[in-house]
Motif scaffolding. Structure first.
Motif, PDB file in Angstrom:
ATOM      1  N   MET A 222       0.883  -1.306   0.080  1.00 40.52           N
ATOM      2  CA  MET A 222       0.109   0.082  -0.085  1.00 40.52           C
ATOM      3  C   MET A 222       0.976   1.244  -0.117  1.00 40.52           C
ATOM      4  O   MET A 222       0.620   2.262  -0.693  1.00 40.52           O
ATOM      5  CB  MET A 222      -1.033   0.013   1.124  1.00 40.52           C
ATOM      6  CG  MET A 222      -1.903   1.188   1.346  1.00 40.52           C
ATOM      7  SD  MET A 222      -3.288   1.279   2.753  1.00 40.52           S
ATOM      8  CE  MET A 222      -1.821   2.074   4.002  1.00 40.52           C
ATOM      9  N   ILE A 223       1.934   1.356   0.754  1.00 40.62           N
ATOM     10  CA  ILE A 223       2.739   2.355   1.012  1.00 40.62           C
ATOM     11  C   ILE A 223       3.623   2.580  -0.152  1.00 40.62           C
ATOM     12  O   ILE A 223       4.041   3.709  -0.656  1.00 40.62           O
ATOM     13  CB  ILE A 223       3.664   2.362   2.248  1.00 40.62           C
ATOM     14  CG1 ILE A 223       3.960   3.901   2.571  1.00 40.62           C
ATOM     15  CG2 ILE A 223       4.722   1.741   2.197  1.00 40.62           C
ATOM     16  CD1 ILE A 223       2.688   4.464   3.482  1.00 40.62           C
ATOM     17  N   ARG A 224       4.014   1.679  -1.133  1.00 43.74           N
ATOM     18  CA  ARG A 224       4.848   1.633  -2.207  1.00 43.74           C
ATOM     19  C   ARG A 224       3.707   1.587  -3.557  1.00 43.74           C
ATOM     20  O   ARG A 224       4.134   1.880  -4.555  1.00 43.74           O
ATOM     21  CB  ARG A 224       5.459   0.281  -2.552  1.00 43.74           C
ATOM     22  CG  ARG A 224       6.646   0.003  -1.666  1.00 43.74           C
ATOM     23  CD  ARG A 224       7.476   1.085  -1.364  1.00 43.74           C
ATOM     24  NE  ARG A 224       8.295   0.792  -2.935  1.00 43.74           N
ATOM     25  CZ  ARG A 224       9.409   0.154  -3.038  1.00 43.74           C
ATOM     26  NH1 ARG A 224       9.729  -0.832  -2.102  1.00 43.74           N
ATOM     27  NH2 ARG A 224       9.995   0.070  -4.126  1.00 43.74           N
ATOM     28  N   ARG A 225       2.322   2.043  -3.088  1.00 40.82           N
ATOM     29  CA  ARG A 225       1.321   2.401  -4.247  1.00 40.82           C
ATOM     30  C   ARG A 225       1.261   1.184  -5.158  1.00 40.82           C
ATOM     31  O   ARG A 225       1.146   1.425  -6.494  1.00 40.82           O
ATOM     32  CB  ARG A 225       1.580   3.593  -4.857  1.00 40.82           C
ATOM     33  CG  ARG A 225       1.408   4.708  -3.873  1.00 40.82           C
ATOM     34  CD  ARG A 225       1.640   6.053  -4.528  1.00 40.82           C
ATOM     35  NE  ARG A 225       1.669   6.999  -3.357  1.00 40.82           N
ATOM     36  CZ  ARG A 225       0.522   7.928  -3.129  1.00 40.82           C
ATOM     37  NH1 ARG A 225      -0.472   7.342  -3.821  1.00 40.82           N
ATOM     38  NH2 ARG A 225       0.661   8.905  -2.253  1.00 40.82           N
TER      39      ARG A 225
ATOM     40  N   LEU B   4      -6.939   2.200   1.846  1.00 41.93           N
ATOM     41  CA  LEU B   4      -6.650   2.114   0.029  1.00 41.93           C
ATOM     42  C   LEU B   4      -7.390   3.107  -0.736  1.00 41.93           C
ATOM     43  O   LEU B   4      -7.015   3.772  -1.540  1.00 41.93           O
ATOM     44  CB  LEU B   4      -7.196   0.472  -0.316  1.00 41.93           C
ATOM     45  CG  LEU B   4      -6.260  -0.443  -0.135  1.00 41.93           C
ATOM     46  CD1 LEU B   4      -6.684  -1.807  -0.647  1.00 41.93           C
ATOM     47  CD2 LEU B   4      -4.817   0.008  -0.700  1.00 41.93           C
ATOM     48  N   LEU B   5      -8.685   3.441  -0.577  1.00 41.29           N
ATOM     49  CA  LEU B   5      -9.589   4.477  -1.402  1.00 41.29           C
ATOM     50  C   LEU B   5      -9.081   5.680  -1.007  1.00 41.29           C
ATOM     51  O   LEU B   5      -8.885   6.459  -1.889  1.00 41.29           O
ATOM     52  CB  LEU B   5     -11.077   4.259  -0.708  1.00 41.29           C
ATOM     53  CG  LEU B   5     -11.852   2.818  -1.004  1.00 41.29           C
ATOM     54  CD1 LEU B   5     -12.977   3.030  -0.764  1.00 41.29           C
ATOM     55  CD2 LEU B   5     -11.674   2.635  -2.543  1.00 41.29           C
ATOM     56  N   LEU B   6      -8.733   6.112   0.407  1.00 43.29           N
ATOM     57  CA  LEU B   6      -8.193   7.581   0.498  1.00 43.29           C
ATOM     58  C   LEU B   6      -6.569   7.376   0.062  1.00 43.29           C
ATOM     59  O   LEU B   6      -6.496   8.679  -0.726  1.00 43.29           O
ATOM     60  CB  LEU B   6      -7.801   7.376   1.992  1.00 43.29           C
ATOM     61  CG  LEU B   6      -9.154   7.486   2.883  1.00 43.29           C
ATOM     62  CD1 LEU B   6      -8.843   7.672   4.335  1.00 43.29           C
ATOM     63  CD2 LEU B   6      -9.839   8.812   2.396  1.00 43.29           C
ATOM     64  N   LEU B   7      -5.946   6.500  -0.485  1.00 41.69           N
ATOM     65  CA  LEU B   7      -4.832   6.711  -0.903  1.00 41.69           C
ATOM     66  C   LEU B   7      -4.865   6.715  -2.482  1.00 41.69           C
ATOM     67  O   LEU B   7      -4.106   7.534  -2.978  1.00 41.69           O
ATOM     68  CB  LEU B   7      -3.758   5.658  -0.464  1.00 41.69           C
ATOM     69  CG  LEU B   7      -2.415   5.603  -1.116  1.00 41.69           C
ATOM     70  CD1 LEU B   7      -1.614   6.678  -0.375  1.00 41.69           C
ATOM     71  CD2 LEU B   7      -1.454   4.242  -0.424  1.00 41.69           C
ATOM     72  N   PHE B   8      -5.716   5.882  -3.099  1.00 42.00           N
ATOM     73  CA  PHE B   8      -5.737   5.841  -4.482  1.00 42.00           C
ATOM     74  C   PHE B   8      -6.864   6.585  -5.304  1.00 42.00           C
ATOM     75  O   PHE B   8      -6.659   7.060  -6.140  1.00 42.00           O
ATOM     76  CB  PHE B   8      -5.552   4.449  -4.896  1.00 42.00           C
ATOM     77  CG  PHE B   8      -4.500   3.478  -4.468  1.00 42.00           C
ATOM     78  CD1 PHE B   8      -3.374   3.514  -5.414  1.00 42.00           C
ATOM     79  CD2 PHE B   8      -4.384   2.836  -3.486  1.00 42.00           C
ATOM     80  CE1 PHE B   8      -2.033   3.014  -5.260  1.00 42.00           C
ATOM     81  CE2 PHE B   8      -3.158   1.993  -3.155  1.00 42.00           C
ATOM     82  CZ  PHE B   8      -2.184   2.104  -3.860  1.00 42.00           C
TER      83      PHE B   8
END
Length: 426
Positions: A176-179, A205-209
């Motif tokens: 997740m942190i490495r996208r 995940l939704l907030l990040l991507f």
């Protein structure tokens, strides 16, 4: 990873190997604080035996691991059982290495973010900002916090499947942190089909991507649902039956086993009247999953990893069958928020709660089960206090994060009428 980290990994592995060669595994493997109906090695052994005999292991109420993992571990357990402790130790060391690598990436991203925002920071906030040394200090603290925490060591020594859960969560956080979207969704789906509660981690995940794209968010949810169906389908082809769904997810949701543990479910469901069971079941499961999801996601929308940390912590407290191995995992993530520690006001209280309650659990269990001079109230009192200490820790971390964010932009010293004001959260 540098030489120091490799040495720490070797020492951590040696500690686990030493305790695995003593009588401790058989003792800890039967302790309800570490072994639950979901992660007990004894139940995995039972499932493998039934699978080898051609009997559906999910017809009874003993086996609650997924067919894929039972199939994967069966050949090792049958032919190379003496090597099994080494496998668990290796998996635990992989978890520690992944957490270390994830921490380094996280700190590097924080430093890059700070360079863009520093012009807006107040002048007296240097100690609240991430520094170049944090690229080495924070990952090492995370590594040490996982490798040498007695809770994670004993969980590994007892051969609980919490070791595998921690590995999957560490892989999820790392990707997740490495996208790496697809890999992180697939890992999350696999662990969700195993233990239900990680489903809440779809929010970080939704907030990040997909923070600014509704369509992308819907696409991620559909991808996650597809991966869950694919994992469930793979489990079906192993057993040629859907019975495993009721034996795993159904068993967790309906909380059929009232065996005591460090959680809150067992005592309430033992004492309540049966006609209230459905209401309490829904209430407790909502509390363990979606109750805090929306408000925390809104408040921590700019910090997906902190949101993931808090959600993992809350599920470790409120899930149906928690173990101390779950607690040890999220404790290893706390050094990531080292720059918030200045504002954490309940460190001594939390440490005292943990130390006293963990010491009392063994004694009260013996008095209740073996000596017969206590009852369930005594043991539940210790576990309730332990859960209270965890809640103090989680809320303290959240408040500290909010205070740090405020002070970064407004300064640590706020003067009102010539006097320094105190920052209070209400």
């Amino acid at each position: 990873m540098d030489g120091k980290c490799y040495k720490l990994l070797l020492i951590g592995g040696a500690v686990r190997l030493y305790f695995s060669s003593t009588s401790l595994p058989s003792l800890i493997g039967h302790r309800v604080e570490f072994a639950t109906p979901l992660n007990s090695f004894k139940r995995i052994q039972e499932g493998v035996f039934l699978l080898q005999q051609g009997v559906d292991p999910y017809r009874g109420d003993l086996v609650h691991e997924t067919p894929l993992l039972l199939k994967a571990i069966s050949s090792i357990l049958i032919h190379y059982a003496e090597w099994l402790p080494f496998l668990y130790i290796l998996l635990d060391l992989c978890t520690a290495a992944l957490l270390y690598s994830m921490s380094r990436t996280f700190v590097a991203q924080k430093l890059q973010q700070q360079r863009q925002e520093r012009k807006d920071y107040a002048k007296d906030t240097e100690e609240l900002q991430y520094s170049a040394n944090d690229k080495y200090i924070i990952p090492e603290l995370v590594l040490v916090a996982y490798l040498f925490n007695p809770l994670t060591i004993l969980s590994c020594v007892a051969l609980t499947s919490t070791v595998l859960s921690n590995l999957l969560l560490a892989m999820f956080l790392y990707t997740m942190i490495r996208r790496q979207l697809f890999i992180s969704v697939a890992l999350l789906a696999f662990e969700t089909v195993r233990s239900l509660y990680p489903v809440v981690l779809i929010a970080p995940l939704l907030l990040l991507f997909a923070r600014r794209s509704v369509s992308l968010g819907i696409g991620i949810c559909l991808l996650f649902a597809t991966c869950c169906l694919a994992v469930a389908g793979a489990n079906y082809f192993v057993m040629n039956s859907w019975n495993f769904l009721d034996g795993t997810l159904g068993f967790i949701f309906y909380f059929r086993d009232l065996q005591p543990n460090i959680g809150l479910f067992w005592y309430f469901f033992t004492e309540m009247f049966e006609h209230f069971r459905t209401m309490f079941l829904i209430t407790f499961q909502l509390n363990a999953t979606v109750l805090y999801l929306v408000p925390l996601s809104i408040k921590l929308r700019k910090e997906p990893l902190l949101l993931a940390t808090v959600l993992v912590s809350l599920t470790a407290v409120f899930r149906a069958y928690p173990s101390l191995g779950d607690v040890g995992f999220y404790l290893a993530l706390l050094p990531l928020w080292r720059r918030c520690w200045k504002f954490m006001a309940h460190g001594f209280v939390v440490f005292t709660f943990f130390l006293i309650t963990l010491s009392m659990m063994g004694a009260l269990w013996h008095l209740w089960i073996y000596a017969g001079s206590a009852n369930a109230n005594f043991y539940f009192g210790a576990t309730l206090a332990f859960c209270t200490g965890q809640i103090f820790l989680i809320t303290d971390l959240l408040f500290a994060h909010v205070k740090r964010e405020f002070c970064l932009y407004n300064g640590q010293k706020i003067m009102i009428d010539g006097e320094e004001a105190r920052i209070l959260l209400e």
